[in-house]
Motif scaffolding. Structure first.
Motif, PDB file in Angstrom:
ATOM      1  N   GLY A  39      -2.576 133.389   9.533  1.00  0.00           N
ATOM      2  CA  GLY A  39      -3.763 133.943   8.886  1.00  0.00           C
ATOM      3  C   GLY A  39      -4.939 134.164   9.808  1.00  0.00           C
ATOM      4  O   GLY A  39      -6.099 134.030   9.394  1.00  0.00           O
ATOM      5  N   TYR A  40      -4.671 134.523  11.076  1.00  0.00           N
ATOM      6  CA  TYR A  40      -5.764 134.786  12.019  1.00  0.00           C
ATOM      7  C   TYR A  40      -6.583 135.984  11.552  1.00  0.00           C
ATOM      8  O   TYR A  40      -6.050 137.001  11.143  1.00  0.00           O
ATOM      9  CB  TYR A  40      -5.178 135.059  13.401  1.00  0.00           C
ATOM     10  N   GLY A  41      -7.880 135.872  11.622  1.00  0.00           N
ATOM     11  CA  GLY A  41      -8.759 136.958  11.213  1.00  0.00           C
ATOM     12  C   GLY A  41     -10.167 136.434  11.012  1.00  0.00           C
ATOM     13  O   GLY A  41     -10.490 135.331  11.465  1.00  0.00           O
ATOM     14  N   PRO A  42     -11.048 137.145  10.353  1.00  0.00           N
ATOM     15  CA  PRO A  42     -10.808 138.471   9.782  1.00  0.00           C
ATOM     16  C   PRO A  42     -10.913 139.560  10.845  1.00  0.00           C
ATOM     17  O   PRO A  42     -11.383 139.305  11.956  1.00  0.00           O
ATOM     18  CB  PRO A  42     -11.944 138.598   8.758  1.00  0.00           C
ATOM     19  N   LEU A  43     -10.495 140.780  10.469  1.00  0.00           N
ATOM     20  CA  LEU A  43     -10.521 141.884  11.426  1.00  0.00           C
ATOM     21  C   LEU A  43     -11.915 142.090  11.990  1.00  0.00           C
ATOM     22  O   LEU A  43     -12.107 142.124  13.191  1.00  0.00           O
ATOM     23  CB  LEU A  43     -10.028 143.164  10.748  1.00  0.00           C
ATOM     24  N   ASN A  44     -12.894 142.221  11.126  1.00  0.00           N
ATOM     25  CA  ASN A  44     -14.267 142.389  11.575  1.00  0.00           C
ATOM     26  C   ASN A  44     -15.125 141.244  11.040  1.00  0.00           C
ATOM     27  O   ASN A  44     -15.550 141.259   9.887  1.00  0.00           O
ATOM     28  CB  ASN A  44     -14.842 143.724  11.100  1.00  0.00           C
ATOM     29  N   PRO A  45     -15.362 140.218  11.864  1.00  0.00           N
ATOM     30  CA  PRO A  45     -16.112 139.043  11.402  1.00  0.00           C
ATOM     31  C   PRO A  45     -17.535 139.361  10.965  1.00  0.00           C
ATOM     32  O   PRO A  45     -18.174 138.538  10.315  1.00  0.00           O
ATOM     33  CB  PRO A  45     -16.109 138.127  12.640  1.00  0.00           C
ATOM     34  N   ASN A  46     -18.041 140.545  11.328  1.00  0.00           N
ATOM     35  CA  ASN A  46     -19.408 140.902  10.937  1.00  0.00           C
ATOM     36  C   ASN A  46     -19.503 141.306   9.465  1.00  0.00           C
ATOM     37  O   ASN A  46     -20.599 141.362   8.909  1.00  0.00           O
ATOM     38  CB  ASN A  46     -19.935 142.051  11.806  1.00  0.00           C
ATOM     39  N   ASN A  47     -18.371 141.598   8.852  1.00  0.00           N
ATOM     40  CA  ASN A  47     -18.361 141.952   7.429  1.00  0.00           C
ATOM     41  C   ASN A  47     -18.319 140.684   6.577  1.00  0.00           C
ATOM     42  O   ASN A  47     -17.959 139.613   7.074  1.00  0.00           O
ATOM     43  CB  ASN A  47     -17.150 142.835   7.119  1.00  0.00           C
ATOM     44  N   ASN A  49     -16.200 139.793   4.261  1.00  0.00           N
ATOM     45  CA  ASN A  49     -14.814 139.280   4.206  1.00  0.00           C
ATOM     46  C   ASN A  49     -14.640 138.186   3.143  1.00  0.00           C
ATOM     47  O   ASN A  49     -14.067 137.124   3.407  1.00  0.00           O
ATOM     48  CB  ASN A  49     -14.402 138.727   5.580  1.00  0.00           C
ATOM     49  N   ILE A  50     -15.152 138.448   1.972  1.00  0.00           N
ATOM     50  CA  ILE A  50     -15.148 137.428   0.907  1.00  0.00           C
ATOM     51  C   ILE A  50     -13.736 136.962   0.561  1.00  0.00           C
ATOM     52  O   ILE A  50     -13.473 135.758   0.443  1.00  0.00           O
ATOM     53  CB  ILE A  50     -15.884 137.963  -0.344  1.00  0.00           C
ATOM     54  N   LYS A  51     -12.810 137.910   0.440  1.00  0.00           N
ATOM     55  CA  LYS A  51     -11.429 137.537   0.096  1.00  0.00           C
ATOM     56  C   LYS A  51     -10.850 136.615   1.168  1.00  0.00           C
ATOM     57  O   LYS A  51     -10.234 135.597   0.860  1.00  0.00           O
ATOM     58  CB  LYS A  51     -10.587 138.812  -0.047  1.00  0.00           C
ATOM     59  N   LYS A  54     -12.587 133.170   1.114  1.00  0.00           N
ATOM     60  CA  LYS A  54     -12.263 132.463  -0.120  1.00  0.00           C
ATOM     61  C   LYS A  54     -10.865 131.848  -0.016  1.00  0.00           C
ATOM     62  O   LYS A  54     -10.637 130.697  -0.406  1.00  0.00           O
ATOM     63  CB  LYS A  54     -12.336 133.444  -1.301  1.00  0.00           C
ATOM     64  N   GLU A  55      -9.944 132.625   0.528  1.00  0.00           N
ATOM     65  CA  GLU A  55      -8.573 132.117   0.701  1.00  0.00           C
ATOM     66  C   GLU A  55      -8.544 130.931   1.669  1.00  0.00           C
ATOM     67  O   GLU A  55      -7.811 129.971   1.468  1.00  0.00           O
ATOM     68  CB  GLU A  55      -7.663 133.238   1.195  1.00  0.00           C
ATOM     69  N   LYS A  56      -9.344 131.024   2.728  1.00  0.00           N
ATOM     70  CA  LYS A  56      -9.390 129.901   3.685  1.00  0.00           C
ATOM     71  C   LYS A  56      -9.971 128.656   3.008  1.00  0.00           C
ATOM     72  O   LYS A  56      -9.463 127.549   3.200  1.00  0.00           O
ATOM     73  CB  LYS A  56     -10.246 130.280   4.910  1.00  0.00           C
ATOM     74  N   ALA A  57     -11.026 128.837   2.244  1.00  0.00           N
ATOM     75  CA  ALA A  57     -11.644 127.694   1.554  1.00  0.00           C
ATOM     76  C   ALA A  57     -10.637 127.049   0.607  1.00  0.00           C
ATOM     77  O   ALA A  57     -10.540 125.817   0.527  1.00  0.00           O
ATOM     78  CB  ALA A  57     -12.886 128.151   0.800  1.00  0.00           C
ATOM     79  N   ALA A  68     -15.786 126.845   5.022  1.00  0.00           N
ATOM     80  CA  ALA A  68     -14.677 127.482   5.734  1.00  0.00           C
ATOM     81  C   ALA A  68     -15.198 128.277   6.929  1.00  0.00           C
ATOM     82  O   ALA A  68     -14.598 128.266   8.014  1.00  0.00           O
ATOM     83  CB  ALA A  68     -13.905 128.393   4.780  1.00  0.00           C
ATOM     84  N   LYS A  69     -16.342 128.919   6.751  1.00  0.00           N
ATOM     85  CA  LYS A  69     -16.902 129.733   7.832  1.00  0.00           C
ATOM     86  C   LYS A  69     -17.359 128.894   9.027  1.00  0.00           C
ATOM     87  O   LYS A  69     -17.580 129.419  10.112  1.00  0.00           O
ATOM     88  CB  LYS A  69     -18.087 130.553   7.302  1.00  0.00           C
TER      89      LYS A  69
END
Ligand code: SF4
Length: 159
Positions: A39-47, A49-51, A54-57, A68-69
């Motif tokens: 689950g490496y990501g997100p693609l653009n950390p500046n966005n 990326n709620i989904k 949320k999944e990481k949390a 999580a952040k």
């Protein structure tokens, strides 16, 4: 079982650069494995990326996405930003990460994953700066991303 301390020592003990810092194909392959399996990501950390967060949390059983952040590559014990490794990354980028002989032990044994040039460009563009080397999954990762293997206690820096 492989211990993280052994992985870190392995990188420190090797006088040569990790192959993924010098070979774009190896880096992309290992990064795709990190995306698909960990689950490496997100693609653009500046966005927002709620989904993603949320999944990481949920995966880490945390109360909030903010928690999580706080667990990103730049604070992971596998994130190596020693001067030696940064020099390796710079050397690889300067050389255009030309194809070099691949040592089997540096590559995960998972099947080859397809990564399109467009995808590669997007990830690489966003990754500009704040790069380090992930000693756990053996690829150049961005400090503002994360993965399911995050381990507290990083990054690995010069003393
Ligand atoms: S193991 Fe750590 S440094 Fe490597 S990708 Fe995962 S969070 Fe980032």
């Amino acid at each position: 079982m492989i211990k993280l301390t052994d992985l870190l020592k392995e990188v420190d003990d090797k006088p040569t650069c990790p192959i993924a810092t010098q070979n774009v194909a190896v880096n992309l392959k290992n990064r795709q494995i990190a995306i698909d399996r960990y689950g490496y990501g997100p693609l653009n950390p500046n966005n927002p990326n709620i989904k993603f967060w949320k999944e990481k949390a949920e995966a880490w059983k945390l109360d909030t996405m903010e928690e999580a952040k706080s667990a990103r590559c730049n604070s992971c014990a596998a994130f190596n930003i020693t001067q030696r490794i940064l020099n390796c990354i710079e050397k690889g980028l300067a050389a255009g990460e030309k194809e070099v002989p691949v040592q089997e032990q540096e590559i995960d044994s998972a099947p080859e994953e397809e990564t399109t040039n467009t995808e590669q460009d997007a990830w690489d563009t966003i990754e500009a700066g704040k790069l380090g080397y992930c000693t756990m999954h053996k690829f150049k990762c961005a400090g503002s991303r994360t993965c399911n293997s995050w381990v507290t206690g990083g990054p690995v820096k010069d003393k």
